[in-house]
Design an enzyme around this catalytic site. Structure first.
Site, PDB file in Angstrom:
ATOM      1  N   ARG A  42       0.863  -1.184   0.000  1.00 28.49           N
ATOM      2  CA  ARG A  42       0.000   0.000   0.000  1.00 28.49           C
ATOM      3  C   ARG A  42       0.896   1.230   0.000  1.00 28.49           C
ATOM      4  O   ARG A  42       1.581   1.504   0.985  1.00 28.49           O
ATOM      5  CB  ARG A  42      -0.911  -0.041   1.233  1.00 28.49           C
ATOM      6  N   SER A 111     -12.539  -3.323  -0.362  1.00 35.73           N
ATOM      7  CA  SER A 111     -12.854  -2.848   0.989  1.00 35.73           C
ATOM      8  C   SER A 111     -14.347  -2.633   1.122  1.00 35.73           C
ATOM      9  O   SER A 111     -14.974  -2.045   0.243  1.00 35.73           O
ATOM     10  CB  SER A 111     -12.176  -1.500   1.255  1.00 35.73           C
ATOM     11  N   LYS A 140      -4.951   5.388   9.003  1.00 36.78           N
ATOM     12  CA  LYS A 140      -5.709   5.885   7.849  1.00 36.78           C
ATOM     13  C   LYS A 140      -6.759   6.859   8.345  1.00 36.78           C
ATOM     14  O   LYS A 140      -7.422   6.582   9.349  1.00 36.78           O
ATOM     15  CB  LYS A 140      -6.373   4.688   7.154  1.00 36.78           C
TER      16      LYS A 140
HETATM   17  N1  TZP Z   1      -8.249   0.369   5.795  1.00 36.15           N
HETATM   18  C1  TZP Z   1      -9.121   0.463   6.808  1.00 36.15           C
HETATM   19  S1  TZP Z   1      -8.349   0.763   8.278  1.00 36.15           S
HETATM   20  C2  TZP Z   1      -6.816   0.736   7.537  1.00 36.15           C
HETATM   21  C3  TZP Z   1      -6.954   0.508   6.187  1.00 36.15           C
HETATM   22  C4  TZP Z   1      -5.860   0.439   5.212  1.00 36.15           C
HETATM   23  C5  TZP Z   1      -5.553   0.945   8.284  1.00 36.15           C
HETATM   24  C6  TZP Z   1      -5.276  -0.137   9.267  1.00 36.15           C
HETATM   25  O1  TZP Z   1      -4.060   0.094   9.903  1.00 36.15           O
HETATM   26  P1  TZP Z   1      -3.740  -0.391  11.380  1.00 36.15           P
HETATM   27  O2  TZP Z   1      -2.411   0.252  11.691  1.00 36.15           O
HETATM   28  O3  TZP Z   1      -3.644  -1.881  11.346  1.00 36.15           O
HETATM   29  O4  TZP Z   1      -4.826   0.127  12.266  1.00 36.15           O
END
Ligand code: TZP
Ligand code: MG
Length: 225
Positions: A42, A111, A140
């Site tokens: 990503r 997603s 995010k």
């Molecule tokens: N999509 C929804 S939450 C997220 C993504 C890419 C980030 C998740 O990151 P983390 O650090 O595991 O909470």
């Protein structure tokens, strides 16, 4: 024939979260040694040339461990490095277009954070869905409400009988993983196929241990189900 993919511990990369001085490729390899079963690259702000280079080098590392590599958003990058598939969000390229562009047998994930998303994903015939964000996260900036563990269970119900796999994402850590897995069970007993994690692995000084901790919890849960 359905693709035999192990979604148990799905690492989503986040180079900006690496501890100071920690090399990205070293971190990736250590996390694979710890038990990551599938990897998504990503990159949100990286120029295309650098993205292709990172994806190609990451692919070589994942290949050593026989772990599939998925590219976030970018079908062109996936094609360039012969990745196993692509993950798209709700505002990215539509799944039918992604499928038309990728080689037959590629993995396509999307997603989802509500029932409408899941219904469309089922209709589109994706391989897996990423449900989230389950918990709050700093990784995010979120544009939709948290799904919560019970919300995940509701969305899992909608996958019944489809063969589509599901992982939860967002704020998942070794400290809340068991609660996440037990909470996210559908009314008819459908469980998550795995969890997707960024910071709990990537931000760790010891990603191998971080991944191994998560992996042990997931496997213990699956063995009891
Ligand atoms: N999509 C929804 S939450 C997220 C993504 C890419 C980030 C998740 O990151 P983390 O650090 O595991 O909470
Ligand atoms: Mg996206």
């Amino acid at each position: 024939m359905s693709k035999q993919i192990d979604y148990s511990l799905y690492l989503v990369t986040g180079r900006e979260l690496l501890p100071p001085g920690k090399d990205y490729y070293e971190s990736l390899e250590e996390s694979l040694q710890g038990g990551v079963t599938i990897v998504q690259i990503r990159e949100k702000v990286t120029e295309t040339r650098e993205f292709v280079e990172i994806a190609a080098k990451s692919k070589a590392i994942c290949d050593k461990y026989n772990v599939p590599l998925i590219i976030n958003d970018r079908v062109d990058v996936a094609l360039a490095v012969n990745a196993s598939g692509v993950h798209v969000g709700q505002t990215d390229m539509p799944v039918d277009v992604v499928k038309r562009l990728l080689p037959i047998g590629s993995i396509v994930g999307v997603s989802c954070n509500n029932l409408d998303h899941v219904k469309v994903a089922v209709n589109d015939g994706v391989d897996y869905i990423g449900i989230g964000s389950v918990w709050s996260t700093k990784t995010k900036s979120l544009t939709s409400p948290l799904v919560g563990v019970r919300g995940v269970g509701v969305l899992l119900d909608a996958l019944e009988g489809t063969g589509i796999k599901a992982v939860a994402i967002g704020g998942i850590k070794s400290t809340n993983l068991l609660r996440t897995l037990y909470g996210a069970v559908s009314q008819i007993g459908h469980i998550l196929d795995g969890v997707a994690v960024v910071s709990d692995i990537v931000a760790s000084q010891n990603p191998q241990n971080a991944a191994a901790n998560l992996s042990a919890i997931i496997h213990k849960f699956k063995a009891q189900k």
